[in-house]
Design an enzyme around this catalytic site. Structure first.
Site, PDB file in Angstrom:
ATOM      1  N   TYR A  28       0.666  -0.982   0.004  1.00 34.05           N
ATOM      2  CA  TYR A  28       0.157   0.262   0.110  1.00 34.05           C
ATOM      3  C   TYR A  28       0.690   1.385  -0.656  1.00 34.05           C
ATOM      4  CZ  TYR A  28      -3.679  -3.832   1.775  1.00 34.05           C
ATOM      5  OH  TYR A  28      -4.411  -5.110   1.834  1.00 34.05           O
ATOM      6  N   TRP A  32      -4.153   6.130   2.781  1.00 29.74           N
ATOM      7  CA  TRP A  32      -5.890   5.964   2.762  1.00 29.74           C
ATOM      8  C   TRP A  32      -6.003   6.285   3.725  1.00 29.74           C
ATOM      9  CZ3 TRP A  32      -2.586   2.915  -0.751  1.00 29.74           C
ATOM     10  CH2 TRP A  32      -3.383   1.953  -1.501  1.00 29.74           C
ATOM     11  N   TRP A  34      -9.131   5.703   5.780  1.00 29.93           N
ATOM     12  CA  TRP A  34      -9.034   5.656   7.603  1.00 29.93           C
ATOM     13  C   TRP A  34      -8.105   4.854   8.100  1.00 29.93           C
ATOM     14  CZ3 TRP A  34     -12.621   1.213   9.177  1.00 29.93           C
ATOM     15  CH2 TRP A  34     -12.394   0.557   8.204  1.00 29.93           C
ATOM     16  N   GLN A 100     -14.362   6.354   2.262  1.00 29.44           N
ATOM     17  CA  GLN A 100     -14.275   4.971   3.278  1.00 29.44           C
ATOM     18  C   GLN A 100     -14.726   5.776   4.520  1.00 29.44           C
ATOM     19  OE1 GLN A 100      -9.724   4.532   3.551  1.00 29.44           O
ATOM     20  NE2 GLN A 100      -9.915   2.457   2.609  1.00 29.44           N
ATOM     21  N   GLY A 156     -14.235  -0.655   3.151  1.00 27.90           N
ATOM     22  CA  GLY A 156     -12.599  -0.938   3.776  1.00 27.90           C
ATOM     23  C   GLY A 156     -13.189  -2.164   4.228  1.00 27.90           C
ATOM     24  N   ASP A 158     -12.962  -5.271   1.967  1.00 24.17           N
ATOM     25  CA  ASP A 158     -13.218  -5.217   0.811  1.00 24.17           C
ATOM     26  C   ASP A 158     -13.813  -7.034   0.324  1.00 24.17           C
ATOM     27  OD1 ASP A 158     -11.261  -3.710   0.987  1.00 24.17           O
ATOM     28  OD2 ASP A 158      -9.847  -4.215  -0.371  1.00 24.17           O
ATOM     29  N   ARG A 191      -5.582 -13.252   0.175  1.00 23.05           N
ATOM     30  CA  ARG A 191      -5.864 -12.045  -0.546  1.00 23.05           C
ATOM     31  C   ARG A 191      -7.247 -12.088  -1.056  1.00 23.05           C
ATOM     32  NH1 ARG A 191      -4.631  -6.929   0.638  1.00 23.05           N
ATOM     33  NH2 ARG A 191      -5.129  -6.555  -1.276  1.00 23.05           N
ATOM     34  N   TYR A 338      -8.294 -12.507   4.441  1.00 26.35           N
ATOM     35  CA  TYR A 338      -8.673 -11.226   4.663  1.00 26.35           C
ATOM     36  C   TYR A 338      -9.617 -10.909   4.983  1.00 26.35           C
ATOM     37  CZ  TYR A 338      -7.367  -5.999   2.474  1.00 26.35           C
ATOM     38  OH  TYR A 338      -7.168  -4.864   2.359  1.00 26.35           O
ATOM     39  N   TRP A 339     -10.545 -10.019   4.987  1.00 28.91           N
ATOM     40  CA  TRP A 339     -12.359  -9.652   5.955  1.00 28.91           C
ATOM     41  C   TRP A 339     -12.831 -10.832   6.260  1.00 28.91           C
ATOM     42  CZ3 TRP A 339     -11.942  -6.076   8.969  1.00 28.91           C
ATOM     43  CH2 TRP A 339     -11.450  -4.623   8.427  1.00 28.91           C
ATOM     44  N   GLU A 382      -1.007  -6.490   9.399  1.00 27.66           N
ATOM     45  CA  GLU A 382      -1.845  -6.454   8.899  1.00 27.66           C
ATOM     46  C   GLU A 382      -3.427  -6.871   9.858  1.00 27.66           C
ATOM     47  OE1 GLU A 382      -4.357  -4.597   4.707  1.00 27.66           O
ATOM     48  OE2 GLU A 382      -2.057  -6.722   5.073  1.00 27.66           O
TER      49      GLU A 382
END
Length: 411
Positions: A28, A32, A34, A100, A156, A158, A191, A338-339, A382
């Site tokens: 990154y 960005w 936030w 965001q 945010g 993704d 990812r 990731y999320w 992260e």
């Protein structure tokens, strides 16, 4: 603890580009939204002037509409996709075309509280810009009641399972050829998948093709979903902006109206069958039928809901470290992608703010302790696998270092 404090400061300073901070090098390379605001929270613990500069730099790229973009491309970096040429917003400096979650007012209030006298002039200059951003959110993204998102990246979070139902209707087969860069920096298994990325690019291309016209994106765009997290973050930020306005002697009627309207919209996020706050597709009315960490931000927004209290504890108790980003008991749960399952230190921090505000100090302390253990064992990554604590994503991460300094590392 002291060594980790020093390392966290070094990470913030290492990712500092002078007036803004990148999340981490390589993965990154830009500012960005936030991430930057949370960096200010960390900077404020040892360099409050630098914290204000971070916030000021972010708002220098605010659009005439009031929108504050989610990426600001201060310098060209060919190692990142999609870069400024792909977004094509025509802004100077170049930016993305979406926003965001607006955590800025909440964190700015915290930074101001650390030194009220010295910060008064700077918060007074930021206030009208934050007010304009909130106005954009309420007039553009809250047209249907709760806060909505027009791209998963805008949330945010993704590739959260919340968005699967909305993404199912997006055609990613016709996007222009592209080369992903993120999978060259971290394990591709952590990812979003290529099919998801094709659809992300398709939504971006629609926005670019209509000149980032808010009305057309809201009315005709390929993706539009109500987001509990965005709603709760905006509602909390509205309340902090209201308190700020009162201290500055500004008119509060407009902000109070936003708070009333958004509070009235919160029940529309409740999925009776799921027994939880839930995302929904605005156009079809279909529920995501997914419990995510975004739903657990209800206390952060000042919402009291005993049924949601139980849902939060059920998900939390099913893992070992912190709040998972998706329901651990659901089939779609993936603890390292990731999320779709991992625990995020900064999200734990926001949820803990809500728990503490609600007087649930023991739970807030438990969450702080578990988050601190993740960082002590795995480093400033992260995000983390909530089942075994494995570090995931990018390393030397700005918002993880910031959250350590401002919250997780403080007893």
């Amino acid at each position: 603890m002291k060594n980790l404090d020093n390392l966290a400061r070094a990470i913030l300073q290492g990712n500092d580009k002078g007036a803004y901070t990148i999340p981490t090098s390589g993965l990154y390379p830009y500012q960005w939204n936030w991430d930057s605001v949370l960096a200010a929270w960390g900077f404020a613990t040892f360099d409050i002037d630098r914290a204000w500069t971070e916030l000021e730099t972010l708002f220098q790229s605010q659009w005439a509409s009031g929108m504050v973009p989610h990426i600001i491309f201060h310098e060209d970096d060919p190692g990142y996709f999609p870069g400024p040429q792909v977004w094509g917003t025509g802004q100077t400096p170049p930016t993305s075309g979406i926003s965001q979650p607006p955590v800025a007012a909440t964190i700015a209030a915290k930074v101001w509280g650390m030194d009220p006298d010295a910060g008064r002039e700077r918060i007074a200059k930021l206030f009208p810009k934050m007010l304009a951003w909130h106005r954009w959110y309420h007039e553009v993204r809250c047209m249907h009641g709760p806060a909505t998102i027009t791209h998963p990246w805008e949330s945010g979070r993704d590739n959260c399972p919340d968005w699967d139902i909305g993404m199912a209707g997006v055609d990613g087969s016709k996007v222009a050829p592209y080369e992903r860069r993120d999978t060259g920096h971290v394990d591709p298994e952590m990812r979003p998948k290529k099919e998801e990325y094709d659809k992300y690019v398709a939504i971006l291309e629609f926005g670019r093709d209509v000149g980032w016209d808010d009305r057309k994106i809201m009315e005709e765009g390929p993706f539009l979903m109500a987001d509990p997290a965005m709603t709760f973050i905006l509602l909390r930020a509205d309340k902090d902006l209201l308190a700020m306005a009162e201290k500055l002697g500004e008119d509060t009627a407009e902000i109070q109206g936003w708070i009333d309207d958004l509070t009235a919209a919160v029940p529309s996020l409740w999925n009776d069958d799921l027994g939880s706050y839930d995302a929904s597709d605005i156009r079809s009315g279909a529920w995501a039928n997914n419990i995510s960490s975004g739903a657990f931000l209800y206390t952060y927004a000042g919402i009291d809901n005993p049924a949601m209290d139980k849902r939060t504890l059920d998900a939390w108790d099913a893992v070992t470290y912190g709040i998972p980003s998706a329901d651990p008991k659901a089939e779609r749960f993936d603890p390292q992608r990731y999320w779709r399952g991992p625990s995020w230190p900064f999200m734990n921090g926001l949820i803990a703010i809500g728990l503490q505000d609600a007087g649930r100090d023991l739970l807030a302390e438990r969450l702080r302790r578990e988050t601190a253990e993740l960082i002590r064992k795995g480093g400033f990554y992260e995000y983390f696998d909530p089942t075994n604590g494995s570090p995931c994503g990018g390393s030397d991460f700005t918002w993880t270092a910031a959250v350590w300094l401002a919250w997780a590392g403080r007893t």
